[in-house]
Design a protein around this motif. Structure first.
Motif, mmCIF file in Angstrom:
data_model
loop_
_atom_site.group_PDB
_atom_site.id
_atom_site.type_symbol
_atom_site.label_atom_id
_atom_site.label_comp_id
_atom_site.label_asym_id
_atom_site.label_seq_id
_atom_site.Cartn_x
_atom_site.Cartn_y
_atom_site.Cartn_z
ATOM 1 N N THR A 11 31.515 10.168 -57.905
ATOM 2 C CA THR A 11 30.320 11.018 -57.317
ATOM 3 C C THR A 11 29.396 10.085 -56.638
ATOM 4 O O THR A 11 29.374 8.902 -56.758
ATOM 5 C CB THR A 11 29.879 11.614 -58.515
ATOM 6 N N GLN A 12 28.879 10.927 -55.763
ATOM 7 C CA GLN A 12 27.739 10.258 -55.136
ATOM 8 C C GLN A 12 26.453 11.285 -55.337
ATOM 9 O O GLN A 12 26.281 11.917 -54.121
ATOM 10 C CB GLN A 12 28.052 10.189 -53.620
ATOM 11 N N PRO A 13 25.792 11.091 -56.371
ATOM 12 C CA PRO A 13 24.624 11.984 -56.526
ATOM 13 C C PRO A 13 23.527 11.929 -55.498
ATOM 14 O O PRO A 13 22.795 12.740 -55.396
ATOM 15 C CB PRO A 13 24.192 11.562 -58.025
ATOM 16 N N ARG A 14 23.302 10.687 -55.032
ATOM 17 C CA ARG A 14 22.363 10.512 -54.020
ATOM 18 C C ARG A 14 23.199 9.523 -52.858
ATOM 19 O O ARG A 14 23.762 8.637 -52.965
ATOM 20 C CB ARG A 14 21.196 9.802 -54.440
ATOM 21 N N ALA A 15 22.646 9.692 -51.585
ATOM 22 C CA ALA A 15 23.312 8.880 -50.533
ATOM 23 C C ALA A 15 23.193 7.384 -50.840
ATOM 24 O O ALA A 15 22.283 6.892 -51.322
ATOM 25 C CB ALA A 15 22.613 9.054 -49.282
ATOM 26 N N GLY A 16 24.508 6.718 -50.696
ATOM 27 C CA GLY A 16 24.538 5.183 -51.173
ATOM 28 C C GLY A 16 24.681 4.964 -52.531
ATOM 29 O O GLY A 16 24.954 3.795 -52.716
ATOM 30 N N THR A 17 24.521 6.018 -53.344
ATOM 31 C CA THR A 17 24.806 5.742 -54.746
ATOM 32 C C THR A 17 26.218 6.017 -55.448
ATOM 33 O O THR A 17 26.021 7.673 -55.414
ATOM 34 C CB THR A 17 23.741 6.237 -55.570
ATOM 35 N N PHE A 18 26.864 5.646 -55.861
ATOM 36 C CA PHE A 18 28.302 5.909 -56.184
ATOM 37 C C PHE A 18 28.363 5.762 -57.903
ATOM 38 O O PHE A 18 27.835 4.659 -58.444
ATOM 39 C CB PHE A 18 29.366 5.027 -55.843
ATOM 40 N N VAL A 72 32.786 -2.717 -51.591
ATOM 41 C CA VAL A 72 33.038 -3.679 -50.920
ATOM 42 C C VAL A 72 33.418 -3.848 -49.680
ATOM 43 O O VAL A 72 34.574 -3.044 -49.255
ATOM 44 C CB VAL A 72 34.141 -4.794 -51.632
ATOM 45 N N GLY A 73 32.728 -4.127 -48.669
ATOM 46 C CA GLY A 73 33.051 -4.203 -47.114
ATOM 47 C C GLY A 73 33.317 -2.692 -46.877
ATOM 48 O O GLY A 73 33.991 -2.436 -45.855
ATOM 49 N N GLY A 74 32.419 -1.561 -47.244
ATOM 50 C CA GLY A 74 32.365 -0.291 -46.997
ATOM 51 C C GLY A 74 33.717 0.550 -47.777
ATOM 52 O O GLY A 74 33.916 1.671 -47.317
ATOM 53 N N GLU A 75 34.452 -0.151 -48.447
ATOM 54 C CA GLU A 75 35.494 0.301 -49.353
ATOM 55 C C GLU A 75 34.932 0.447 -50.738
ATOM 56 O O GLU A 75 34.392 -0.400 -51.545
ATOM 57 C CB GLU A 75 36.743 -0.473 -49.203
ATOM 58 N N LEU A 76 35.573 1.653 -51.344
ATOM 59 C CA LEU A 76 35.402 1.863 -52.861
ATOM 60 C C LEU A 76 36.391 1.054 -53.635
ATOM 61 O O LEU A 76 37.500 0.974 -53.218
ATOM 62 C CB LEU A 76 35.467 3.093 -53.273
ATOM 63 N N GLU A 77 36.018 0.145 -54.583
ATOM 64 C CA GLU A 77 36.867 -0.559 -55.402
ATOM 65 C C GLU A 77 36.734 0.032 -56.893
ATOM 66 O O GLU A 77 35.571 0.297 -57.344
ATOM 67 C CB GLU A 77 36.702 -2.062 -55.515
ATOM 68 N N LEU A 78 37.807 0.435 -57.469
ATOM 69 C CA LEU A 78 37.747 1.232 -58.814
ATOM 70 C C LEU A 78 38.039 0.047 -59.827
ATOM 71 O O LEU A 78 38.918 -0.823 -59.608
ATOM 72 C CB LEU A 78 38.674 2.315 -58.898
#
Length: 79
Positions: A11-18, A72-78
């Motif tokens: 989720t992204q509860p706030r812009a830029g926070t995952f 990382v580099g604009g990509e999500l890493e799970l």
């Protein structure tokens, strides 16, 4: 976004926070279906979770477990 194969919801509860969370409902172990209407939604018995994983509506007895997620580099890493 629900990543069903990985059993992770992000989720992204706030812009830029995952926030990474387990996609396994704490009620009966179903994989949550989606993130809509401001909640993470389980299709099995109607449990709803806030975007931080806390229970919004039962029957889920406890919050979703945290799962690591990084950008990382604009990509999500799970994790």
């Amino acid at each position: 976004v629900v990543y069903a194969a990985e059993k992770v919801v992000v989720t992204q509860p706030r812009a830029g926070t995952f926030v990474g969370l387990s996609a396994i409902c704490t009620h009966m172990g179903c994989v949550v279906r989606d993130v809509a209407g401001g909640t993470i939604n389980c299709p099995c018995h109607g449990s709803r979770y806030h975007l931080d994983g806390m229970v919004a509506r039962g029957p889920a007895p406890r919050p979703l477990a945290a799962r690591p997620v990084t950008v990382v580099g604009g990509e999500l890493e799970l994790g």
